[in-house]
Scaffold this motif. Structure first.
Motif, PDB file in Angstrom:
ATOM      1  N   ARG A  12       7.144   9.017 -10.651  1.00 26.70           N
ATOM      2  CA  ARG A  12       5.676   8.965 -10.576  1.00 26.70           C
ATOM      3  C   ARG A  12       5.154   7.555 -10.844  1.00 26.70           C
ATOM      4  O   ARG A  12       4.294   7.048 -10.126  1.00 26.70           O
ATOM      5  N   VAL A  13       5.672   6.920 -11.907  1.00 27.09           N
ATOM      6  CA  VAL A  13       5.226   5.574 -12.270  1.00 27.09           C
ATOM      7  C   VAL A  13       5.511   4.597 -11.136  1.00 27.09           C
ATOM      8  O   VAL A  13       4.649   3.805 -10.740  1.00 27.09           O
ATOM      9  N   ASN A  14       6.727   4.648 -10.591  1.00 24.85           N
ATOM     10  CA  ASN A  14       7.100   3.732  -9.515  1.00 24.85           C
ATOM     11  C   ASN A  14       6.302   3.979  -8.248  1.00 24.85           C
ATOM     12  O   ASN A  14       5.876   3.036  -7.585  1.00 24.85           O
ATOM     13  N   LEU A  15       6.107   5.237  -7.888  1.00 22.95           N
ATOM     14  CA  LEU A  15       5.329   5.534  -6.679  1.00 22.95           C
ATOM     15  C   LEU A  15       3.874   5.093  -6.829  1.00 22.95           C
ATOM     16  O   LEU A  15       3.310   4.485  -5.915  1.00 22.95           O
ATOM     17  N   ALA A  16       3.276   5.375  -7.972  1.00 20.94           N
ATOM     18  CA  ALA A  16       1.886   4.966  -8.187  1.00 20.94           C
ATOM     19  C   ALA A  16       1.762   3.447  -8.159  1.00 20.94           C
ATOM     20  O   ALA A  16       0.842   2.900  -7.535  1.00 20.94           O
ATOM     21  N   GLY A  17       2.679   2.764  -8.813  1.00 19.99           N
ATOM     22  CA  GLY A  17       2.653   1.306  -8.799  1.00 19.99           C
ATOM     23  C   GLY A  17       2.851   0.742  -7.407  1.00 19.99           C
ATOM     24  O   GLY A  17       2.156  -0.193  -7.002  1.00 19.99           O
ATOM     25  N   ALA A  18       3.776   1.322  -6.644  1.00 21.29           N
ATOM     26  CA  ALA A  18       4.041   0.839  -5.285  1.00 21.29           C
ATOM     27  C   ALA A  18       2.835   1.050  -4.375  1.00 21.29           C
ATOM     28  O   ALA A  18       2.468   0.160  -3.595  1.00 21.29           O
ATOM     29  N   VAL A  19       2.216   2.213  -4.473  1.00 18.28           N
ATOM     30  CA  VAL A  19       1.030   2.482  -3.648  1.00 18.28           C
ATOM     31  C   VAL A  19      -0.092   1.514  -4.022  1.00 18.28           C
ATOM     32  O   VAL A  19      -0.775   0.962  -3.150  1.00 18.28           O
ATOM     33  N   ALA A  20      -0.275   1.275  -5.311  1.00 13.95           N
ATOM     34  CA  ALA A  20      -1.318   0.346  -5.750  1.00 13.95           C
ATOM     35  C   ALA A  20      -1.025  -1.081  -5.261  1.00 13.95           C
ATOM     36  O   ALA A  20      -1.944  -1.800  -4.863  1.00 13.95           O
ATOM     37  N   VAL A  21       0.236  -1.494  -5.272  1.00 19.32           N
ATOM     38  CA  VAL A  21       0.597  -2.814  -4.751  1.00 19.32           C
ATOM     39  C   VAL A  21       0.236  -2.907  -3.270  1.00 19.32           C
ATOM     40  O   VAL A  21      -0.342  -3.907  -2.818  1.00 19.32           O
ATOM     41  N   LEU A  22       0.565  -1.868  -2.510  1.00 20.11           N
ATOM     42  CA  LEU A  22       0.226  -1.876  -1.077  1.00 20.11           C
ATOM     43  C   LEU A  22      -1.280  -1.962  -0.864  1.00 20.11           C
ATOM     44  O   LEU A  22      -1.751  -2.694   0.011  1.00 20.11           O
ATOM     45  N   VAL A  23      -2.040  -1.225  -1.662  1.00 17.85           N
ATOM     46  CA  VAL A  23      -3.501  -1.272  -1.536  1.00 17.85           C
ATOM     47  C   VAL A  23      -4.017  -2.671  -1.854  1.00 17.85           C
ATOM     48  O   VAL A  23      -4.850  -3.213  -1.116  1.00 17.85           O
ATOM     49  N   VAL A  24      -3.510  -3.263  -2.924  1.00 16.89           N
ATOM     50  CA  VAL A  24      -3.949  -4.617  -3.284  1.00 16.89           C
ATOM     51  C   VAL A  24      -3.591  -5.595  -2.171  1.00 16.89           C
ATOM     52  O   VAL A  24      -4.403  -6.457  -1.799  1.00 16.89           O
ATOM     53  N   LEU A  25      -2.395  -5.477  -1.609  1.00 20.06           N
ATOM     54  CA  LEU A  25      -2.003  -6.366  -0.514  1.00 20.06           C
ATOM     55  C   LEU A  25      -2.934  -6.228   0.686  1.00 20.06           C
ATOM     56  O   LEU A  25      -3.229  -7.206   1.369  1.00 20.06           O
ATOM     57  N   LEU A  26      -3.411  -5.019   0.932  1.00 20.80           N
ATOM     58  CA  LEU A  26      -4.317  -4.789   2.064  1.00 20.80           C
ATOM     59  C   LEU A  26      -5.730  -5.309   1.815  1.00 20.80           C
ATOM     60  O   LEU A  26      -6.384  -5.780   2.745  1.00 20.80           O
ATOM     61  N   VAL A  27      -6.204  -5.227   0.569  1.00 23.77           N
ATOM     62  CA  VAL A  27      -7.610  -5.567   0.321  1.00 23.77           C
ATOM     63  C   VAL A  27      -7.825  -6.940  -0.308  1.00 23.77           C
ATOM     64  O   VAL A  27      -8.964  -7.388  -0.413  1.00 23.77           O
ATOM     65  N   ARG A  28      -6.762  -7.643  -0.693  1.00 17.93           N
ATOM     66  CA  ARG A  28      -6.970  -8.891  -1.433  1.00 17.93           C
ATOM     67  C   ARG A  28      -7.640  -9.979  -0.598  1.00 17.93           C
ATOM     68  O   ARG A  28      -8.501 -10.696  -1.108  1.00 17.93           O
ATOM     69  N   VAL A  29      -7.287 -10.122   0.674  1.00 11.74           N
ATOM     70  CA  VAL A  29      -7.913 -11.170   1.491  1.00 11.74           C
ATOM     71  C   VAL A  29      -9.391 -10.858   1.742  1.00 11.74           C
ATOM     72  O   VAL A  29     -10.250 -11.711   1.508  1.00 11.74           O
ATOM     73  N   PRO A  30      -9.725  -9.624   2.190  1.00 13.28           N
ATOM     74  CA  PRO A  30     -11.160  -9.331   2.322  1.00 13.28           C
ATOM     75  C   PRO A  30     -11.893  -9.418   0.974  1.00 13.28           C
ATOM     76  O   PRO A  30     -13.038  -9.880   0.928  1.00 13.28           O
ATOM     77  N   ALA A  31     -11.254  -8.998  -0.096  1.00 15.84           N
ATOM     78  CA  ALA A  31     -11.894  -9.070  -1.413  1.00 15.84           C
ATOM     79  C   ALA A  31     -12.148 -10.517  -1.812  1.00 15.84           C
ATOM     80  O   ALA A  31     -13.194 -10.831  -2.396  1.00 15.84           O
TER      81      ALA A  31
END
Length: 163
Positions: A12-31
């Motif tokens: 659970r910890v690894n999956l949640a962290g991995a999904v959050a990393v992917l989200v950050v990678l997707l939104v960091r440039v527009p952010a």
């Protein structure tokens, strides 16, 4: 039983962290364009927070926690999976340590930089003065790297590298 619960939590910890990393990678440039670089950089707090959130107590229904389907699913192969996970963590830490040692050796030899190296006592490494940068540019580079130290970026980077 305890091993399967631990493994389910690790998954659970690894999956949640991995999904959050992917989200950050997707939104960091527009952010970064929308709210500026400091706020966009702060998005990197989301992966560890998401991972920790999975460890919060589960909601209860009539005083009883819901059945943990993931723990039941991994019960049969939990010991082997936990051993593989531990081996992966060990290999990752060793690879990161090896890469860090190589970089520090190159920096000390004057073949790397500009950069900040170190978590406990960060140190600024500058490339040798080979005429590529003017004195004013070197001063700006030093100030830039010093700003990384002041913001605590080396510690944030070390935390982000936690396997």
């Amino acid at each position: 039983m305890m091993t399967s619960l631990i493994l389910a939590d690790l998954i659970r910890v690894n999956l949640a962290g991995a999904v959050a990393v992917l989200v950050v990678l997707l939104v960091r440039v527009p952010a970064r364009r929308l709210v500026g670089p400091q706020m966009a950089y702060a998005l990197w707090a989301a992966p560890p927070l998401a991972a920790l959130a999975t460890l919060m107590p589960a909601p209860t229904v009539d005083g009883f926690p819901p059945a943990d389907a993931l723990a039941h699913a991994v019960r049969d192969w939990s010991a082997a999976a936990l051993a593989v996970w531990a081996l992966g963590v060990t290999a990752t830490v060793a690879a990161l340590g090896w890469a860090q040692a190589r970089f520090v050796a190159a920096a000390r030899a004057g073949k790397a930089g500009p950069s900040v190296v170190g978590v406990i006592a960060p140190r600024i490494y500058m490339p040798p003065d080979d005429g590529r940068y003017t004195a004013e540019e070197r001063s700006v580079i030093r100030a830039h790297e010093h700003e990384h130290v002041l913001r605590g970026d080396p510690r944030a980077g070390a935390l982000a590298m936690n396997p």
